[in-house]
Design an enzyme around this catalytic site. Structure first.
Site, PDB file in Angstrom:
ATOM      1  N   PHE A 160     -10.746 -10.137 -11.226  1.00 26.39           N
ATOM      2  CA  PHE A 160      -9.694 -10.817 -10.419  1.00 26.39           C
ATOM      3  C   PHE A 160      -8.478  -9.797 -10.286  1.00 26.39           C
ATOM      4  O   PHE A 160      -8.028  -9.624 -11.518  1.00 26.39           O
ATOM      5  CB  PHE A 160      -9.414 -12.290 -10.623  1.00 26.39           C
ATOM      6  CG  PHE A 160      -8.132 -12.824  -9.847  1.00 26.39           C
ATOM      7  CD1 PHE A 160      -8.374 -12.923  -8.477  1.00 26.39           C
ATOM      8  CD2 PHE A 160      -7.080 -13.145 -10.501  1.00 26.39           C
ATOM      9  CE1 PHE A 160      -7.203 -13.401  -7.558  1.00 26.39           C
ATOM     10  CE2 PHE A 160      -6.047 -13.539  -9.533  1.00 26.39           C
ATOM     11  CZ  PHE A 160      -6.193 -13.883  -8.160  1.00 26.39           C
ATOM     12  N   GLN A 161      -8.028  -9.486  -9.268  1.00 27.53           N
ATOM     13  CA  GLN A 161      -6.872  -8.384  -9.196  1.00 27.53           C
ATOM     14  C   GLN A 161      -6.962  -7.191  -9.723  1.00 27.53           C
ATOM     15  O   GLN A 161      -5.951  -6.587 -10.303  1.00 27.53           O
ATOM     16  CB  GLN A 161      -5.551  -9.169  -9.406  1.00 27.53           C
ATOM     17  CG  GLN A 161      -5.254 -10.423  -8.550  1.00 27.53           C
ATOM     18  CD  GLN A 161      -3.976 -11.019  -8.530  1.00 27.53           C
ATOM     19  OE1 GLN A 161      -3.308 -10.891  -9.499  1.00 27.53           O
ATOM     20  NE2 GLN A 161      -3.317 -11.611  -7.470  1.00 27.53           N
ATOM     21  N   MET A 207      11.260   6.395  19.418  1.00 27.21           N
ATOM     22  CA  MET A 207      10.764   7.869  19.073  1.00 27.21           C
ATOM     23  C   MET A 207       9.417   7.806  19.874  1.00 27.21           C
ATOM     24  O   MET A 207       9.029   8.852  20.368  1.00 27.21           O
ATOM     25  CB  MET A 207      10.616   8.075  17.554  1.00 27.21           C
ATOM     26  CG  MET A 207      10.470   9.585  17.567  1.00 27.21           C
ATOM     27  SD  MET A 207      11.464  10.852  18.485  1.00 27.21           S
ATOM     28  CE  MET A 207      12.632  10.979  17.097  1.00 27.21           C
TER      29      MET A 207
HETATM   30  C1  LIG Z   1       5.032   2.763   8.799  1.00 27.45           C
HETATM   31  C2  LIG Z   1       5.149   3.454  10.047  1.00 27.45           C
HETATM   32  N1  LIG Z   1       4.204   3.287  11.285  1.00 27.45           N
HETATM   33  C3  LIG Z   1       4.556   3.783  12.522  1.00 27.45           C
HETATM   34  C4  LIG Z   1       5.249   4.841  12.383  1.00 27.45           C
HETATM   35  C5  LIG Z   1       5.360   5.844  13.677  1.00 27.45           C
HETATM   36  N2  LIG Z   1       6.538   5.753  14.095  1.00 27.45           N
HETATM   37  C6  LIG Z   1       7.426   6.668  14.142  1.00 27.45           C
HETATM   38  S1  LIG Z   1       8.982   6.343  14.809  1.00 27.45           S
HETATM   39  C7  LIG Z   1       8.379   5.038  15.329  1.00 27.45           C
HETATM   40  C8  LIG Z   1       9.252   4.135  16.399  1.00 27.45           C
HETATM   41  C9  LIG Z   1      10.413   3.554  15.535  1.00 27.45           C
HETATM   42  O1  LIG Z   1      11.040   2.578  16.277  1.00 27.45           O
HETATM   43  P1  LIG Z   1      12.373   2.108  15.755  1.00 27.45           P
HETATM   44  O2  LIG Z   1      12.696   1.737  14.575  1.00 27.45           O
HETATM   45  O3  LIG Z   1      12.797   1.063  16.694  1.00 27.45           O
HETATM   46  O4  LIG Z   1      13.426   3.236  15.805  1.00 27.45           O
HETATM   47  P2  LIG Z   1      13.826   4.312  17.213  1.00 27.45           P
HETATM   48  O5  LIG Z   1      13.224   5.180  17.209  1.00 27.45           O
HETATM   49  O6  LIG Z   1      13.652   3.244  18.452  1.00 27.45           O
HETATM   50  O7  LIG Z   1      15.402   4.499  16.610  1.00 27.45           O
HETATM   51  C10 LIG Z   1       7.180   4.895  15.154  1.00 27.45           C
HETATM   52  C11 LIG Z   1       6.226   3.586  15.563  1.00 27.45           C
HETATM   53  C12 LIG Z   1       5.835   5.433  11.426  1.00 27.45           C
HETATM   54  N3  LIG Z   1       6.626   6.478  11.012  1.00 27.45           N
HETATM   55  N4  LIG Z   1       5.949   4.578   9.974  1.00 27.45           N
END
Ligand SMILES: Cc1ncc(C[n+]2csc(CCOP(=O)(O)OP(=O)(O)O)c2C)c(N)n1
Lengths: 563, 164
Positions: free
Chosen positions: A112-113, A477
């Site tokens: 377990f775990q 982004m």
């Molecule tokens: C854990 C994780 N999942 C997915 C990504 C892919 N990713 C890079 S930037 C981004 C958007 C981030 O959105 P937000 O936090 O609203 O920031 P913004 O770019 O709008 O400032 C994503 C989904 C990542 N870097 N990390």
């Protein structure tokens, strides 16, 4: 004297000058937490998710300039640490993660775990251990700390079976670690350094490039002095921000995909690059074939694998950045500064022109708040003195572009792995390390939801952090890439449906402020930052603002998309 | 870039998991392993891994540096930069039809190899040598009909006058 494994663990952690650890208990680690409870001089911060513990330990290491420590239970506790460990590995952060494990007799039985966390984390740790013999516990822990912080730093995991933790063992403080198979080389080669000095002398268009290695070897002072002595303009990687004063005239801004135009153009037109503590990651180099085509490159790095990996280097110097830069500075100081500054006026004029024609810019109108404006105002209101952690995405890039770090260890970001959800627990870790400092997390509305539970950690442990959410109701982004390269098809990036962040703050016992008017940005920041305790400041910003300039993936860094 | 054959002799701590660290490094970074052999040394705390890999000069530099970076690796010795003796051992089972038996035995003789098992239908031949010799021998056995091959990876030691 006989001690339990748990007692030995606590003794050993304390002997490392660590005063705070971040953890979450479980069946396999109850004994350790029980023991920790008896030690007032080793604070245990109870996080709300193990990923938070590791990011907090990462930031603690950066802000405290020691090793960060996390402690979690076996199985799911251990697997929850993997993202944080991989991030620390990418960013070369010294950290020791202790994981509980099922008793040695059960290992391999699918108990377990039980998970093979040593196997799982082998490729994302600097090294890891499963302790099978209680007699080896103390020296393994010492070795783990030694490996984590020496050479090129990195995370080390120590897996601790429950019977080892409960064993009663004769304890003596181990001798200092000596390993025949691990002897990092700090001392740079003298000949190479003389060569570097000659190269600096004959350069007409030099640029210095600082990376995370300058920060981890605490070499900013030497790095800055060299730049001043020879009047060389300086740029940095994301991890290197703060290695050279961001408010200095010779600071070019960040290099790379979202670097400043003048930083990228300077590198592109330079005839010499003095690079220290960088690994020439693709986000910095863009298309390698077209990277700095006219430049001779001097590269200083403690890790020989960083040299000639992506970029051919003309003068490699393997060794500690601080030692190498100090020696180079010594050699330079023996000569006349003028020898190192030939034709410098012309070069600086040219760079200045790039700055004049193509600065970082955005238009803050009257209607909608621009996210850049919020960061710029945050810089002003905090006088550039806050420790800033970021999430990942546009918020991270705007923080890097518009908050000018004058000192090292003030910008804390998940650089190599780019982990959304890093910023809030990182802010907590930084606050634990530097209670005297204002700590601000610059966040996106997407990322902040990834480890939002750590809000409770901040409040419960009295680690006040100020969270600035740049709320664009998008995974910004990714949306930006969709706008530029996918015909504006905003698939899976709309975050219009979102929590009320003010109420959310209040639900946790924090304070929340919301602002959607450019005229109130400064006021909201002032109020929020001056409100005691943990605070969320939510700024409703332009939805489709993009980060510029930008180098499309695979392009030359001098080929930038401008606003 | 030109692909070459490289032979590395790697001294490592004799500890569980070390081989997995090395193999993981190769798979994680997309390096290839052509053959691998692990054995004890005179020091009970140390094992030696002999590895053959095909790559260009740029990659072999990275391989050596990355191997060295592993905490349990003590030394990485690139034998291809030196003079060395290399051996590999192969067991080859071939069809031994009556009309071919004499010829097989003649080739076995020429290669100074040995028939170690004789049956009605098959010979099993033991041969040792560098990889070139073993390849040459296998190609001569091909027309006889090879049933099965078992082979060790290369092992090697530097020569006394080791400079090339
Ligand atoms: C854990 C994780 N999942 C997915 C990504 C892919 N990713 C890079 S930037 C981004 C958007 C981030 O959105 P937000 O936090 O609203 O920031 P913004 O770019 O709008 O400032 C994503 C989904 C990542 N870097 N990390």
């Amino acid at each position: 004297m006989k001690l339990t494994g748990a007692q030995i663990l606590v003794q050993m952690i304390k002997s490392q000058g660590v005063d705070t650890i971040f953890g979450y208990p479980g069946g396999a680690t109850i004994d350790i937490h029980d023991e920790l409870d008896r030690h007032d001089d080793l604070r245990h911060i109870l996080v709300r998710h193990e990923q938070g513990a590791v990011h907090a330990a990462d930031a603690y290491a950066r802000a405290h300039k020691t090793v960060g420590v996390a402690l979690v239970t076996s199985g799911p506790g251990a697997t929850n640490t993997v993202t944080g460990i991989a991030s620390a590995h990418s960013d070369s952060i010294p950290m020791v993660v202790f994981t509980g494990q099922v008793p040695t007799g059960l290992i391999g039985n699918d108990a377990f775990q039980e998970v093979d966390i040593v196997g799982i984390t082998r490729p994302c740790t600097k090294h890891n251990y499963l302790v099978k013999d209680p007699k080896k516990l103390a020296c393994t822990i010492q070795e783990a700390f030694h490996i984590a912080q020496s050479g090129r730093p990195g995370p080390v995991l120590v897996d601790l079976p429950k019977d080892i933790i409960q064993a009663q063992i004769e304890f003596n403080m181990p001798e200092p670690t000596r390993m025949r198979s691990y002897k990092p080389n700090y001392k740079p080669n003298k000949k190479q350094m003389s060569k570097a000095v000659e190269m600096l002398k004959s350069a007409r268009r030099p640029v210095m490039l600082g990376g995370g290695g300058i920060i981890s070897s605490q070499a900013s002072e030497e790095f800055t002095k060299i730049a001043k002595l020879a009047n060389i303009p300086v740029t940095g990687t994301l991890m290197g921000l703060g290695s050279y004063p961001g408010s200095d005239d010779n600071w070019l801004g960040m290099l790379g995909m979202h670097g400043t135009y003048r930083a990228n153009m300077s590198i592109g037109h330079s005839d010499l690059i003095l690079a220290a503590g960088v690994r020439f990651d693709d986000r910095v180099t863009g298309n390698i074939e077209k990277f700095a085509p006219q430049a001779q490159i001097i590269q200083i790095d403690i890790d020989p694998t960083s040299i000639h990996k992506n970029i051919e280097v003309h003068c490699p110097i393997v060794g500690d950045c601080k030692m190498a830069l100090a020696d180079i500075l010594d050699l330079m100081e023996k000569e006349s500064p003028a020898d190192f500054q030939q034709d410098r006026e012309a070069w600086l004029d040219r760079i200045n022109e790039w700055k004049q024609t193509t600065p970082l810019k955005y238009d803050q109108g009257y209607d909608t708040i621009k996210p850049q404006y919020v960061v710029e105002k945050l810089y002003e209101v905090t006088e550039g003195k806050a420790i800033v952690s970021t999430e990942v995405g546009q918020n991270q890039m705007w923080a890097a572009q518009y908050y000018h770090f004058d000192e090292p260890n003030h910008f804390i970001t998940s650089g190599g792995l780019g982990v959304m959800g890093f910023g809030l627990p990182a802010a907590i870790g930084a606050k634990a390390a530097r209670p005297d400092k204002l700590v601000v997390n610059i966040a996106g509305d997407g990322s902040i939801q990834m480890n939002i539970q750590e809000l409770m950690t901040a409040i419960a442990s009295d680690l006040d952090v100020k969270i600035v959410i740049l709320n664009n109701r998008f995974l910004g982004m990714v949306r930006q890439w969709q706008e530029l390269f996918y015909d504006k098809a905003y698939a899976s990036t709309d975050l219009e449906k979102a929590p009320d962040f003010v109420k959310l703050a209040e639900a946790y016992g924090a304070k929340g402020f919301k602002c959607d008017d450019p005229a109130n940005v400064t006021e909201t920041l002032k109020t929020g930052l001056n409100t005691p305790g943990t605070v969320i400041m939510e700024f409703i910003v332009e939805r489709e603002e993009s980060v510029y300039p930008m180098v499309p993936a695979g392009g030359a860094i001098t080929d930038m998309l401008l606003v | 870039m030109e692909i070459n054959r490289y032979l590395l002799s790697i001294l490592v701590d004799n500890e569980p998991g070390v081989l997995s660290r090395i193999v993981g490094l190769f798979s994680g970074r997309g390096f290839n392993i052509d053959s691998l052999s692990v054995a004890k040394t005179t020091d009970p705390n140390v094992s030696v891994i002999t590895m053959v890999t095909y790559c260009d000069i740029h990659i072999i530099e990275q391989i050596k540096k990355q191997l060295h970076k592993l905490i349990n690796v003590i030394t990485v010795n690139d034998l291809t930069e030196k003079k060395y003796v290399e051996r590999q051992l192969a067991l080859i089972k071939v069809h031994a039809k009556t009309e071919k038996r004499a010829e097989i035995m003649r080739i076995v003789d020429i290669f100074r190899s040995k028939i170690v098992d004789v049956g009605h239908a098959h010979f099993t031949i033991e041969i040792s040598g560098d990889s070139g010799k073993i390849e040459a021998f296998t190609s001569l056995m091909q027309p006889m009909g090879i049933v099965e091959i078992a082979s060790t990876g290369a092992i090697a030691l530097g020569r006394e006058n080791g400079k090339k």
